[in-house]
Scaffold this motif. Sequence first.
Motif, short mmCIF file in Angstrom:
data_model
loop_
_atom_site.label_atom_id
_atom_site.label_comp_id
_atom_site.label_asym_id
_atom_site.label_seq_id
_atom_site.Cartn_x
_atom_site.Cartn_y
_atom_site.Cartn_z
N ALA A 93 13.79 9.42 5.38
CA ALA A 93 12.54 9.04 5.53
C ALA A 93 12.21 8.40 6.83
O ALA A 93 11.45 8.40 7.62
N THR A 94 13.23 7.29 6.98
CA THR A 94 13.05 6.46 8.12
C THR A 94 13.39 7.30 9.39
O THR A 94 12.48 6.92 10.50
N PHE A 95 14.34 7.94 9.53
CA PHE A 95 14.51 8.80 10.87
C PHE A 95 13.33 10.16 11.00
O PHE A 95 12.95 10.33 12.18
N ALA A 96 13.03 10.66 9.84
CA ALA A 96 12.08 11.68 9.90
C ALA A 96 10.86 11.39 10.21
O ALA A 96 10.22 11.91 11.08
N VAL A 97 10.28 10.41 9.43
CA VAL A 97 8.85 9.77 9.83
C VAL A 97 8.93 9.16 11.09
O VAL A 97 7.87 9.13 11.92
N LEU A 116 8.32 1.95 12.30
CA LEU A 116 7.53 2.27 11.34
C LEU A 116 7.95 3.13 10.31
O LEU A 116 7.47 2.95 9.19
N GLY A 117 9.00 3.85 10.83
CA GLY A 117 9.62 5.15 9.63
C GLY A 117 10.21 4.21 8.44
O GLY A 117 10.11 4.21 7.49
N ALA A 118 10.84 3.13 9.00
CA ALA A 118 11.61 2.07 7.86
C ALA A 118 10.64 1.54 7.15
O ALA A 118 10.82 1.21 5.78
N VAL A 119 9.30 0.95 7.63
CA VAL A 119 8.32 0.48 6.90
C VAL A 119 7.88 1.22 5.66
O VAL A 119 7.52 0.80 4.75
N ALA A 121 9.15 3.88 4.43
CA ALA A 121 9.93 4.85 3.77
C ALA A 121 9.87 4.40 2.25
O ALA A 121 10.33 5.37 1.50
N PRO A 122 10.00 3.26 1.72
CA PRO A 122 10.28 3.05 0.07
C PRO A 122 9.10 3.02 -0.60
O PRO A 122 8.09 2.54 -0.47
N PRO A 123 8.94 4.09 -1.54
CA PRO A 123 8.13 3.70 -2.62
C PRO A 123 8.14 2.63 -3.23
O PRO A 123 9.23 1.92 -3.20
N ASP A 124 7.08 2.05 -3.67
CA ASP A 124 6.92 0.86 -4.19
C ASP A 124 7.22 0.68 -5.64
O ASP A 124 6.90 1.46 -6.57
N ALA A 125 8.09 -0.33 -6.19
CA ALA A 125 8.28 -0.68 -7.61
C ALA A 125 7.02 -0.72 -8.49
O ALA A 125 7.15 -0.28 -9.43
N VAL A 126 6.21 -1.66 -7.92
CA VAL A 126 5.05 -2.00 -8.97
C VAL A 126 4.33 -0.72 -9.12
O VAL A 126 3.75 -0.54 -10.06
N ALA A 127 4.15 0.05 -7.78
CA ALA A 127 2.92 1.23 -8.06
C ALA A 127 3.80 2.43 -8.62
O ALA A 127 3.19 3.04 -9.76
N ALA A 128 5.09 2.52 -8.83
CA ALA A 128 5.77 3.63 -9.52
C ALA A 128 5.75 3.07 -11.08
O ALA A 128 5.54 4.04 -11.62
N THR A 129 6.13 1.90 -11.40
CA THR A 129 6.03 1.49 -12.48
C THR A 129 4.68 1.36 -13.28
O THR A 129 4.50 2.12 -14.22
#
Length: 531
Positions: A93-97, A116-119, A121-129
Amino acid sequence: MDVMPLLLLVAGSAAIAAAARRTPVPAPLMLVAAALVISYVPGVPDYTLDPHVVLPLLLPPLLYTAATDSSYLDLRAQVRPVALLSVGYVLFATFAVGWAAYLIVPDLPLTAALVLGAVVAPPDAVAATAVARRVGLPSRITTILQGESLVNDATAITAYRVALAAAIGEGATWAGGIGEFLLAAVGGVGFGLVLMVPIHWLRTHLKEALLQNTLSLLIPFVAYAAAEQVHASGVLAVVTVALYLGHRAWQVDFATRLQEEAVWKMVAFVLESAVFALIGLQLPVILKGLGEYEGGRAAWYAIALFLVVVATRFVWVYPATFLPRLLSSRIREREDEPTWKAPFVIAWAGMRGVVSLAIAFSIPLTVHGGDPFPERNLILFLTFTTVIGTLVVQGLTLPPLIRLLKLPGRDPQAETLAEANAQAQASRAAERRLDELLSDERNALPGPLADRLRSVLERRRNAVWERLGQVNPLTGETFDDTYRRLSREMISAERAVFVKLRDGRYIDDEMLRILLRRLDLEEAAAYREAA
């Protein structure tokens, strides 16, 4: 220092989260929406996300409570999909986005686009849980999403550091980036492995629940700070320690477990509520810096980037689900054939959160030479709109999507059968232990008290037991003390069986926590202090 804004944030977010519990709207979404509106109310203070506060002070306890509530055994069973998402997907996602942002936004350098891609890229632990807990996802999907969100922040932060070094002119190389990633990953896990055993030993040897819970509150901050001091991943250090402690929580005193559960539920509730409120409160701060993009171009860029982020996850998840089966006969033999539905839900559940915003706010104002960081304000805006878009669009549609796809959830009948079987085995072990103890005259009890011990195995009740003044002439114990001691021995026997069944995968960690809590409450009632 003016503490009123902080008090208003905590009190207001807690009140909104409490109100959300009476509605079908998930609390994270209501908090974000309410904060967006409140941010424009006259007199509301500016709440700028400070990465020096969010990353070392808010992220560790949120990761810790999420990891201790997770199952080490379940995560180990799902290690392949978790690794493919938490490491492979984040880098992809870092590279693609980043590449897509470079093509979409004129004059955005590729290095800044990769930042921006790295920023984002990660789904959030709090949101997912939070969302997974509310919508009742199947256990395997929940495990994968939780495992991904626990680890992916480490990958994203490392990718961000490498991309940022290239963007500000520090001469980052592929070899250097790989080396930094390995240092962060291996170092973070290594710190966790070093810390977890002595911390657990200390937890089991402290005699007061108050001291043990004070230690518990310090653990995530100590693990995070220690790892970050040597540029290792504080995220992985916290997660490693928390998984170990959560897996061995049954070895801690019952009073500590009961108190710890209440303390961490409160901490998680307050922090999660404040974090989602902070996301919505960033809108005025971010819009102030847009400048030349206020004419509407930024909105089109935001929509395009949101679509790219969503599409990128689908592009990764489906091959990551089916390709390993095509390439490995061992996987085909060991695992059931997946359908298209579960990967669809996993792909759609990639909500972004406060970590992305905190990382974005840590982007420096200038690069080497003193020039402004290219399009920094636009990057902040696009990060904010991506976070809001995923939380609102995906968060609101996820529950009806799950109902539409008719994914099989937990089987209540099978779980009840497993619980009954576990309880029967534990009760038989406790009865055998009681018979052994009562055969020793030092454990002599009047008949009614011995019968009461046996009846506890048949009907779990929390009762207030009278303290008896009679004393056993052999031990000097009151019969009440003997009764409590024998009750504790029986409970220990049951607890050992429950843990053995969990380790043998006959019951899962959620079932273990339910059964242990019942024993803890009974032990607390039996060993309450005299008034």
